[in-house]
Structure formats: C-alpha cells, structure tokens
Write an enzyme that holds these catalytic residues in place. Structure first.
Site, PDB file in Angstrom:
ATOM      1  N   CYS A  51      16.291  11.139  13.848  1.00 47.87           N
ATOM      2  CA  CYS A  51      16.266  12.273  14.781  1.00 47.87           C
ATOM      3  C   CYS A  51      17.394  12.122  15.792  1.00 47.87           C
ATOM      4  CB  CYS A  51      14.965  12.290  15.563  1.00 47.87           C
ATOM      5  SG  CYS A  51      13.524  12.191  14.534  1.00 47.87           S
TER       6      CYS A  51
ATOM      7  N   GLN B 232      13.967  -7.174   5.894  1.00 43.01           N
ATOM      8  CA  GLN B 232      12.565  -6.740   5.745  1.00 43.01           C
ATOM      9  C   GLN B 232      11.723  -7.706   4.917  1.00 43.01           C
ATOM     10  OE1 GLN B 232      10.968  -4.315   7.233  1.00 43.01           O
ATOM     11  NE2 GLN B 232      12.657  -3.164   8.134  1.00 43.01           N
TER      12      GLN B 232
ATOM     13  N   THR C 179      28.029 -19.474  23.573  1.00 46.23           N
ATOM     14  CA  THR C 179      26.871 -20.348  23.836  1.00 46.23           C
ATOM     15  C   THR C 179      25.646 -19.703  23.207  1.00 46.23           C
ATOM     16  OG1 THR C 179      27.920 -21.109  25.842  1.00 46.23           O
ATOM     17  CG2 THR C 179      25.532 -21.443  25.683  1.00 46.23           C
TER      18      THR C 179
ATOM     19  N   HIS D 256      13.008 -10.061  14.860  1.00 48.13           N
ATOM     20  CA  HIS D 256      11.996  -9.126  15.376  1.00 48.13           C
ATOM     21  C   HIS D 256      11.230  -8.387  14.284  1.00 48.13           C
ATOM     22  CE1 HIS D 256      13.975  -5.003  15.193  1.00 48.13           C
ATOM     23  NE2 HIS D 256      15.021  -5.773  14.971  1.00 48.13           N
TER      24      HIS D 256
ATOM     25  N   THR E 118      21.761  -6.697  12.198  1.00 51.83           N
ATOM     26  CA  THR E 118      22.962  -5.860  12.093  1.00 51.83           C
ATOM     27  C   THR E 118      24.214  -6.736  12.156  1.00 51.83           C
ATOM     28  OG1 THR E 118      21.832  -4.012  13.152  1.00 51.83           O
ATOM     29  CG2 THR E 118      24.240  -3.971  13.211  1.00 51.83           C
TER      30      THR E 118
END
Ligand code: PLP
Length: 386
Positions: free
Chosen positions: A323, A177, A235, A199, A70
C-alpha cells in the site's frame, strides 16, 4: 489483540529480552579492545557466532553479522557481482523474491549487469530445469529464496544447489523466513551464501547475518576497520547480535515441536476458511509451505478491506499488496502466480507464531466469514460479476 502477522515480524522472546538486558547492564566494552572488558565482549560475540554457525551447519568463520536481512541480501548479491565482474555479468533470480533482492538486481542492471527473472508455477515454485536452461557462459550468481514471505512456498533449493555446483556458479538463498522455522543446512542446500534476519525468529530488529562459504569471492560491504574479517566494518551491534544468538538457540531447540503445532493450527485455519467462505482459494503450495503461513484469495472483496475490518476486531493480518498513500498495487508475488489483478487484490495473509492459540484461530474463523458476507453485500465487484 490476536497477532497473525509473524511473517512481517515477530515479538521478542522473553529469554532474548532477558539476555540482551543482562548483556547491556553488564557490558559496554568494544570487542576490538585488548583489555578485559573488550575481550569479554569479543568472547560473547564469538559465542553468538558459534550458535548461528551450528544452526546452519556452517563454520564460525563463515558467518558475518549484518544490520538486517536486507543488508545481507545486498551484501551477497552486490558483493559477488562486483568481485566476479571479470568472469561475467549475468545473474539469475526469480520474479517472487523479496524487494531486498529484486531492487538490488534492478540497481545492478542499471550498472550494466544482466538479470534473468525466472517465472514460477501456479504454486509459486521455480523449476530447477529452468534455472539450468537460463545459465550462460556469463552467469556468475543464482539467487533464489528458500521460502516466500507472502505465500509461504518453499523452493527446491537443494536441486538448484546441485545445478549451480555442477556449473561452478555461486548460489545465494534468502532464508530470512526459514531460519528458526524449518531445518536449514548450508551443505544439504548446496548454497554458497545465505541471508537471515533476527526479527523473524523472535529476536531484535536491525540485526541479521550472512553465511559466506569459505573461498567465495565477494567484495567487502562496508569499508573501514577490520571487524567481521574486514568484510563489514564498523563496531558491532553487540546487544543485537547477542539477541540473534539467543533467538537462534531457542528456535532451534523448539523447532520440530513448534512446526508440528503451528502446522496443525495453520491447516485448521486454511480448511476452515475454504470450507466456510465460498469462492476462496489458497495461494502458494498446498503442502510444501512454511508451517506458519496461510495466504488466501477471497473473491469479490479487497484484501485491504478485510484487513481493516479484522483490525477492528483486534486481529492483525496483512494483505499481499504494497500500500502506498493513494495507490494500492497488487503484489508482484500474486501477479507472478498468474492471478488476475482482481484476485491478486483480494488476498489476505495470516502468519502464525509461537504464541498463536487454537482459540485465536477459532476466533478468526468466526469473525472473517461475517466480515466477508458484509463486504460482499456492498461489493461492486460481486454485482458486476453477476
Ligand atoms: N527477505 C525476506 C524473504 C523477508 O521476508 C524480509 C523481511 O520481510 C527481508 C528479506 C528483509 O529483512 P529485514 O527486515 O531484516 O531487512
């Protein structure tokens, strides 16, 4: 548990965990310090930067570590917009981008920039010709994702890259992705900026990177010290960056074999679902899609209900809907495909990963038809369609 939500996040690879733990046990120095314990950490940081750069076929000096995918998207878009305001105020993107891009564009619109949101076809592909036609003398940036996180469709980035280059316009792609899953080469794609996140490739959360082609004019994102060539002060999150480097190294080695294995399982899942459950359609492109993504709409049942019922069977999936506590809005991606709201509400995303097995896919193919039959038997949607 059967985890089929790898487009949302991936588990940490054991080798990544090991490398991060070892690093944290042995090193605490600040990479900006000049004495040995700082210099050692600086070298480790450089190694990770080299690994990421090699994977993208970029130069080490073109990689800036960030706090997430992001942040990389925000940095690229706001950074180019504000640094090139004197040239123009027009940005081109698509209707199916991740919120990290869409909300950044909405923010810039509120600040006086003009944004064109290009539509996509029924498979979620943007037409390069439409990008060309949207360019004006005021266009300063084009941002198109390499692959969509909900439906897995891979966009024609290299074709758009050529158009952007001919027009002399900066081109950003959100590759969150794709890095670690399909080949990503910044020169072949013709991109000036590329976002990625650890991640999604078995690395830690809270760390990403932005590739910035040499010579690209963009404003620093965080002001302060001289870290990250003065473009993103603070840092560095060294353990996270070490994890990102290791994750990139492993996925790069395993990519082609893993893509083949996962594509086989994904196709088995898609064909099984379409064959066993009537009134089911595949969302996204039939072949030009992420190896691990299967997104289907199953008529007359809500995605959320399927998701919850699968959860009761220990199977983790997600819907295409965002949602919130009381309202479920259909996903902007499903709506952009032209799906009527009811079909958009009945979508379900399976995203496979490194540890997905054929037995797990068989288990889903056994469980979901039963869940759908049960839900359809109670469905007001089915009754009203009769
Ligand atoms: N872009 C895409 C296409 C994504 O799928 C995601 C995460 O879901 C992001 C950006 C945001 O990445 P991060 O979670 O690292 O902020």
């Amino acid at each position: 548990m059967i985890y089929l939500d790898n487009n949302a996040t991936t588990p940490l690879a054991p080798q990544v965990r090991e490398k991060m733990s070892l690093f944290m046990e042995r090193h605490f120095g600040n990479p900006s310090s000049l004495y040995p314990i700082g210099r050692e950490v600086k070298e480790i940081l450089t190694e990770a930067r080299d690994t990421v750069a090699r994977a993208l076929r970029a130069n080490r000096t073109e990689i800036i570590f960030t706090g997430s995918g992001t942040e990389a998207d925000n940095f690229a878009i706001k950074g180019v917009a504000y640094a090139n305001e004197s040239k123009g105020n027009h940005i081109i993107t698509t209707t199916i981008e991740h919120h990290a891009v869409l909300e950044t564009c909405h923010f810039l619109e509120a600040k006086g920039f003009r944004v064109t949101y290009l539509p996509v076809d029924e498979y979620g592909r943007v037409a390069p010709e439409e990008v060309r036609q949207a360019i004006t003398s005021k266009t300063i940036l084009i941002s198109v994702m390499q692959a969509n996180n909900e439906i897995g469709t891979i966009e024609p980035i290299a074709e758009i890259g050529k158009i952007a280059r001919e027009a002399g316009i900066y081109f950003h792609t959100d590759a969150v992705q794709t890095v670690g899953h399909i080949p990503v080469n910044v020169d072949e794609l013709g991109v000036d900026l590329l976002s990625m996140s650890a991640h999604k490739l078995y690395g830690p959360k809270g760390v990403g990177a932005l590739y910035i082609r040499k010579g690209t004019k963009l404003l620093p994102f965080v002001h302060g010290g001289e870290q990250e060539r003065g473009r993103r002060a603070s840092t560095e999150n060294v353990p996270g960056i070490v994890g990102l480097g290791k994750a990139v190294e492993i996925t790069r080695q395993e990519m082609s074999e893993e893509a083949e294995r996962v594509t086989y399982l994904r196709n088995k899942l898609i064909n099984g679902l379409l064959g066993k459950i009537d009134h089911t359609r595949l969302n996204g492109h039939p072949t030009n899609r992420l190896p691990n993504n299967a997104n289907v709409s199953i008529a007359f049942v809500e995605g959320e209900s399927m998701c919850l019922n699968l959860d009761l069977e220990g199977i983790c999936t997600s819907t295409g809907s965002a949602c919130s506590s009381a309202i479920t809005e259909p996903s902007h991606v499903m709506l952009a495909l032209g799906l009527p709201p009811l079909e958009a509400h009945s979508s379900l995303r399976f995203s496979l990963g490194k540890w997905t097995t054929e037995e797990e896919i068989d288990r889903v193919l056994e469980a979901l038809p039963q869940i759908v039959a049960k839900l359809r038997a109670m469905s007001p949607l089915l009754k009203s369609s009769r």
